[in-house]
Design an enzyme around this catalytic site. Structure first.
Site, PDB file in Angstrom:
ATOM      1  CG  ASP A 256       8.958  -6.052  12.697  1.00  0.00           C
ATOM      2  OD1 ASP A 256       8.328  -6.803  11.921  1.00  0.00           O
ATOM      3  OD2 ASP A 256       8.524  -5.721  13.820  1.00  0.00           O
TER       4      ASP A 256
ATOM      5  CE  LYS B 278       8.814  -2.889  16.315  1.00  0.00           C
ATOM      6  NZ  LYS B 278       9.520  -4.148  16.025  1.00  0.00           N
TER       7      LYS B 278
ATOM      8  CE  LYS C 221       5.899  -5.095  16.843  1.00  0.00           C
ATOM      9  NZ  LYS C 221       6.888  -6.011  16.220  1.00  0.00           N
TER      10      LYS C 221
END
Length: 312
Positions: free
Chosen positions: A158, A221, A257
């Site tokens: 990430d 995300k 996400k």
């Protein structure tokens, strides 16, 4: 006639616009003229009309299996991360009929600890990388950190989009950096955190979503969870719209996400509903829909088993 000839060669005589970069050309294919209030109204309507039908035991079980169980504290240590991982191992024994979490998410220096201790098949090891949460360091440092995390066992990475570059209009810089880190990740999935709270407008969130996907994101995300506001239903709505339009344009499926500020089962149900309504069944697997949170795990578990449970 002469105008078009000049444009082809990228000259900008008489105040003509210079030749567009490939990033601007990609963005031109999408509607970025989005009204923030219209998004608010659409989200309000969606929540009022659709969320209640997803408030079921089946959906809660599904959400349990989409959680990225996350610890990103200054106080994390090898001992605490080991204990955290052991809970995931024990959950599999304690609740064999429930889905295990999708991922354990930690800082890169703990990838090895998790990778050595994790016994449950199918749980990914995600690491936040690239100078999380600010993304403010040298590209070489981001590359090294990402490569080391993968070497130590991270199966997903990430990263935070360079938000400052994005806000100053350096789309090429943003895209190059994301692309470079994706090259380091290779076949490992890479999530790009947009830090939507800093982007302020729906149009910016959509533009950032598209840039991240074109540059190589496997997931987009919402937030790091380190800044307020973190995830919001409005940001999720715009990101899912971007994912759908990108899929229609390219045929490439990108995961979603939400993370940060997911404080209740109702919050999770709202995100589930947005994904279901905008992206459809194809995204309703823990491969394509993840929730970045820790507190949600115990809340979901309590609702599923019907009594207050503090397992994690």
């Amino acid at each position: 006639m002469t105008d078009s000839i000049h444009n082809e060669h990228g000259h900008s005589h008489h105040g003509e616009a210079p030749k567009k970069s490939k990033y601007e050309e990609a963005l031109d294919k999408y509607n970025l003229d989005i009204d923030d209030n219209a998004v608010k109204e659409e989200v309000k309507k969606l929540i009022a009309e659709k969320v209640h039908e997803n408030d079921t035991p089946e959906v809660k079980r599904f959400l349990m299996g989409s959680i990225e169980l996350t610890t990103l504290k200054t106080t994390d240590s090898e001992e605490s991360v080991l204990a955290f991982t052991e809970r995931v191992n024990q959950f599999d024994d304690a609740y064999p009929d429930l889905p295990h979490v999708a991922t354990i998410c930690v800082y890169p220096c703990f990838a090895e600890t998790v990778s050595q201790a994790l016994e449950v098949d199918g749980v990914e090891i995600a690491c936040v990388s690239g100078s999380f949460p600010s993304s403010q360091t040298f590209p070489e440092v981001k590359v090294a950190e990402t490569a080391l995390a993968i070497k130590d066992g991270a199966t997903e990475i990430d990263i935070v989009m360079p938000v400052g570059k994005f806000l100053s209009g350096d789309y090429e810089g943003v895209s190059d950096e994301i692309g470079e880190l994706k090259a380091v990740c290779g076949d490992k999935k890479m999530k790009v955190i947009l830090e939507t709270g800093c982007l302020k407008t729906a149009a910016n969130i959509k533009r950032a979503s598209l840039l991240a996907m074109y540059a190589g994101a496997d997931y987009i995300k919402t937030s790091t969870g380190k800044l307020e506001p973190a995830a919001t239903p409005e940001a999720a709505y715009v990101m899912c719209q971007a994912i759908r339009e990108y899929y229609e344009e390219t045929g490439i499926q990108i995961g979603f996400k939400p993370a940060g500020g997911i404080n209740s089962v109702m919050d999770a149900l709202i995100y589930y509903t947005i994904v279901k309504e905008l992206l459809g069944e194809k995204w309703l697997t823990n491969q394509w829909f993840r929730l970045g949170t820790s507190r949600l795990a115990n809340m979901l578990l309590s609702e599923i088993v019907g009594q207050e449970t503090k397992f994690f």
